[in-house]
Each structure stands twice: as C-alpha cells, then as structure tokens.
Design a protein around this motif. Structure first.
Motif, PDB file in Angstrom:
ATOM      1  N   VAL A  85       0.833  -1.202   0.000  1.00 29.71           N
ATOM      2  CA  VAL A  85       0.000   0.000   0.000  1.00 29.71           C
ATOM      3  C   VAL A  85       0.874   1.261   0.000  1.00 29.71           C
ATOM      4  CG1 VAL A  85      -1.641   1.353   1.379  1.00 29.71           C
ATOM      5  CG2 VAL A  85      -1.994  -1.099   1.070  1.00 29.71           C
ATOM      6  N   SER A 145       2.369   1.603  -3.512  1.00 30.29           N
ATOM      7  CA  SER A 145       1.331   1.980  -4.460  1.00 30.29           C
ATOM      8  C   SER A 145       0.921   3.435  -4.279  1.00 30.29           C
ATOM      9  CB  SER A 145       0.117   1.060  -4.289  1.00 30.29           C
ATOM     10  OG  SER A 145      -0.919   1.413  -5.181  1.00 30.29           O
ATOM     11  N   ASN A 146       0.832   3.886  -3.023  1.00 25.07           N
ATOM     12  CA  ASN A 146       0.445   5.265  -2.752  1.00 25.07           C
ATOM     13  C   ASN A 146       1.456   6.249  -3.319  1.00 25.07           C
ATOM     14  OD1 ASN A 146       0.405   7.800  -0.700  1.00 25.07           O
ATOM     15  ND2 ASN A 146      -1.627   6.865  -0.812  1.00 25.07           N
ATOM     16  N   LYS A 156       3.199   5.594  -5.964  1.00 24.72           N
ATOM     17  CA  LYS A 156       3.332   5.268  -7.386  1.00 24.72           C
ATOM     18  C   LYS A 156       4.675   4.619  -7.711  1.00 24.72           C
ATOM     19  CE  LYS A 156      -0.675   7.100  -8.128  1.00 24.72           C
ATOM     20  NZ  LYS A 156      -1.850   6.218  -8.340  1.00 24.72           N
ATOM     21  N   PRO A 192      -6.473   0.347   1.749  1.00 27.39           N
ATOM     22  CA  PRO A 192      -6.689   1.749   1.350  1.00 27.39           C
ATOM     23  C   PRO A 192      -8.047   2.309   1.756  1.00 27.39           C
ATOM     24  CG  PRO A 192      -5.663   0.531  -0.439  1.00 27.39           C
ATOM     25  CD  PRO A 192      -6.075  -0.475   0.593  1.00 27.39           C
ATOM     26  N   GLY A 222      -4.837   6.033   4.904  1.00 27.80           N
ATOM     27  CA  GLY A 222      -4.404   6.842   3.768  1.00 27.80           C
ATOM     28  C   GLY A 222      -3.203   7.680   4.159  1.00 27.80           C
TER      29      GLY A 222
END
Length: 215
Positions: free
Chosen positions: A43, A46-47, A49, A112, A116
């Motif tokens: 996560v 991914s957050n 990128k 997610p 956050g």
C-alpha cells in the motif's frame, strides 16, 4: 527425481516433532503477520506510485497500465507458479503460499479503505515499504511459505544449491525493474530500486538456514 531433488524436498518438509518445530498456531500467526506486513508495504509503494521487483513488480506494472486493482492482478499472476511449488516444494509449502498470496492480495485491496497518506515522500515509501515487505516475506519464509512467483524459485534455489534467497530474488527484481523504464520516470525508478534493494537485503541478511533452524 534425483537424490538432490529428494534432499531439497526433504529440507522443506516438517521435521519430526521436537522443540524446534513450529506448531500450527505458530504457522497461522506467521502467515497472518507476514501477509499483513507485506500488504502494508504494498500500500505504501502503491500510494507513492512506486514499483517493485518479482511478481509484485509485474503486478504493479499492470496495475498502473490497466488501472486494475493490484490485489486481483497479484493473485492471478501467481497462479501458474503453484504447480511448480507443488512439484518441487510439496503440498504444505504450496498451501501455505496460496494462503499467504490470497491474504496479501485481499489486504492490499482493503487497506486503502481504512488508511491513507496525506503526504508520503517516494524515498520514505521505498525505505519503509521495502522494509515492511522484506520483513513480511522473512516471516513467511521462516514458516515454509512465500509470496509466490519468483519467491518460490528463490527458496528452491537456496535449498537446492545454497544460494542466498535474497540475492537470487534481487536478480529477478533487476529484470522486472529494467522493464519499468518503459512506463516510469527516472525518479520513480530510482526510488523503486532502493525499495527493492531494501527488501532483498532484509532477506539476504536475515534468512539464513544455518542460523534459524525452527520450522
């Protein structure tokens, strides 16, 4: 099957009951903890990128290109590797790996919705996300499981030839990260490489069968 194959397979089978053997409760805790740590690391990457190596890296590439959630892609990518895992590592390893991949896929899709990051620097995401994934994989490795894909090959090669799982995984990661040059900026790739190095150094330094003997 050769003598070497039989020896490699026997190394991955539970040893006779004794003080060094993991109990069922130990294995459950290990699979849950490893999957939770890995999912949180995913996560974070991914957050920011970022990308990764191995089948996770392939999952990230397809996730960014297709706009499909990472979890379902990661689960699907690993399906072809279970046959190899069963043939080479045995049923117990394959079942544990399937559970770990399923848990990581589901958790990475659900997290997610509950957490956050208002601000997450890519370098920080690479360092901490990589450490979380590496620690999660370490927990899974120590309970005779993996996150599938290249991790299965890395474990097999370590038990068969004595090659460090982390270093083997690093070679696979390098190939996946090389493909990322076609879809990511140099800054993103640089941070992604740092994250992959953190993951694999965590494994290379800590996953030593000659030091950790419990199963």
């Amino acid at each position: 099957m050769t003598v070497a194959d039989e020896q490699a397979a026997s190394d991955l089978k539970p040893i006779a009951a004794g003080p060094e053997q993991h109990s069922l409760l130990d294995d459950i805790q290990g699979l849950l903890a490893g999957s939770m740590l890995a999912a949180l690391g995913v996560v974070m990457l991914s957050n920011a990128k970022l990308l990764s190596g191995g089948t996770a890296g392939v999952g990230f590439l397809l996730h960014y290109l297709l706009g499909v959630g990472f979890g379902p892609i990661f689960f699907a990518i690993n399906l072809p590797f279970y046959y190899f895992a069963f043939r080479r590592m045995g049923l117990a390893f394959t079942v544990k790996t399937f559970i770990a991949v399923l848990l990581t896929s589901v958790l990475s899709a659900l997290l997610p919705k509950f957490i956050g990051f208002a601000m997450l620097d890519p370098l920080v995401a690479a360092l901490f996300g990589g450490l979380l994934i590496g620690t999660g994989m370490l927990a899974l490795f120590r309970h005779q499981a993996s996150l599938g894909g290249f991790g299965i090959l890395a474990l097999f090669l370590q038990d068969r030839f004595g090659w460090r799982a982390g270093l083997v995984q690093l070679c696979f990661d390098a190939m996946v990260l090389a493909a990322s040059f076609f879809v990511a900026t140099p800054g993103v790739i640089a941070c992604s490489i740092i994250g992959a190095v953190v993951v694999n150094l965590t494994l290379a330094i800590n996953h030593r069968r000659d030091r950790y003997i419990a199963r």
